[in-house]
Design an enzyme around this catalytic site. Sequence first.
Site, mmCIF file in Angstrom:
data_model
loop_
_atom_site.group_PDB
_atom_site.id
_atom_site.type_symbol
_atom_site.label_atom_id
_atom_site.label_comp_id
_atom_site.label_asym_id
_atom_site.label_seq_id
_atom_site.Cartn_x
_atom_site.Cartn_y
_atom_site.Cartn_z
ATOM 1 N N ARG A 51 35.356 38.989 33.919
ATOM 2 C CA ARG A 51 35.302 40.441 33.736
ATOM 3 C C ARG A 51 36.083 41.209 34.792
ATOM 4 N NH1 ARG A 51 31.195 38.377 31.254
ATOM 5 N NH2 ARG A 51 31.299 36.998 33.017
ATOM 6 N N THR A 52 35.847 40.872 36.057
ATOM 7 C CA THR A 52 36.444 41.701 37.108
ATOM 8 C C THR A 52 37.966 41.585 37.066
ATOM 9 O OG1 THR A 52 34.459 41.331 38.424
ATOM 10 C CG2 THR A 52 36.372 42.214 39.580
ATOM 11 N N LYS A 110 48.631 24.593 50.761
ATOM 12 C CA LYS A 110 49.426 24.059 51.878
ATOM 13 C C LYS A 110 48.836 24.472 53.212
ATOM 14 C CE LYS A 110 53.693 24.563 49.185
ATOM 15 N NZ LYS A 110 54.914 25.368 49.086
ATOM 16 N N ARG A 158 39.252 38.886 45.602
ATOM 17 C CA ARG A 158 37.931 38.241 45.545
ATOM 18 C C ARG A 158 38.005 36.960 46.359
ATOM 19 N NH1 ARG A 158 34.141 37.152 40.386
ATOM 20 N NH2 ARG A 158 33.799 39.360 40.801
ATOM 21 N N HIS A 212 30.328 44.153 46.403
ATOM 22 C CA HIS A 212 31.117 44.209 45.152
ATOM 23 C C HIS A 212 31.116 45.668 44.686
ATOM 24 C CE1 HIS A 212 33.000 43.082 41.518
ATOM 25 N NE2 HIS A 212 32.190 42.121 41.088
#
Length: 320
Positions: free
Chosen positions: A50-51, A79, A100, A128
């Site tokens: 969703r986000t 890496k 995120r 959030h």
Amino acid sequence: MGQHLISAKQLSRADIERVLDHAAALERDSPTDRRSGTLLGLCFFEPSTRTRLSFEAAIKRLGGDALDMGAIEASSVTKGETLADTVRVLAGYVDALVLRHPSEGAARMASEFVSVPLINAGDGAGQHPTQTLLDLYTMRENVGLDGLSIGIMGDLKYGRTVHSLSLALTNFDTTQHLVSPESLRLPRGVRYDLEAAGASVQEHTDLSTVLPDLDVLYVTRIQRERFPDDAEYRAIAGEYRIDAATLEDAKENLIVMHPLPRVEEIAADVDETPHAKYFEQAKNGVAVRMALLDLALDGGGIFAADESGSLADWNEGADA
Ligand code: NCD
């Protein structure tokens, strides 16, 4: 003003209303070219449906485009590149960045390395804030934002959507009923902030005692991925679940919300009741993120600066 959105602590009532009003206007007028030529960077170090997709839909509906870092396995993170370097480079390609990350404090730290607006789309068990804006939008559309009794149930310890929502609700005349097992109560830091804001908060281990008083029931998933021990998770999973029968004692106009994804905490038979607002809530993510991006892209900062700790705090706590 801060140009980044890291924590719901930055959100005043006026800020929230500005974003929600703008979201309502954008939803009504659906402009398609407001932000043509704008690129939004999506930097997701944790799974998201969703986000990520609602941010992508939002920028595209504004006429801009998204540049998605994609799976971390396919990036230079494998890496050994640091988060600071990754965001610094990405920020050179785009006009705003959405991040995120599984570590609490990551967005705050990353924001110190970029000159474009950075939006926290979830930092571990931290915050959030954009989820909160769409949660408030959904509440406002259905029951308003003042004079409410709001139940917040489930994983209040690790649930970042709860931490942000609970703080933002202190801007409104609400009573928060926090329903969880003892072991998943709200973290001390958030409780401290609620107390400092003079919030009206009551804690419960059982939903049935407060359910009849509630105008909103915000259900959350037990955050399995954040439990240090899976046995601890299994001991709690399956409790704090509602179904249509549970809601027989609720007010007729109670709305049930959930940031999603749900696992088993809301039975499918709730979906057919007029209480269920979680899919509408998810849909609101697009309009609210359009509004947020549109305001943030104007530059100059839209919220108070985030002052929730220093880079040193993050380095110390990074792998905790
Ligand atoms: C939430 C999250 O990622 O914190 N989901 C979301 O962004 N809508 C809630 C969750 O994962 O349980």
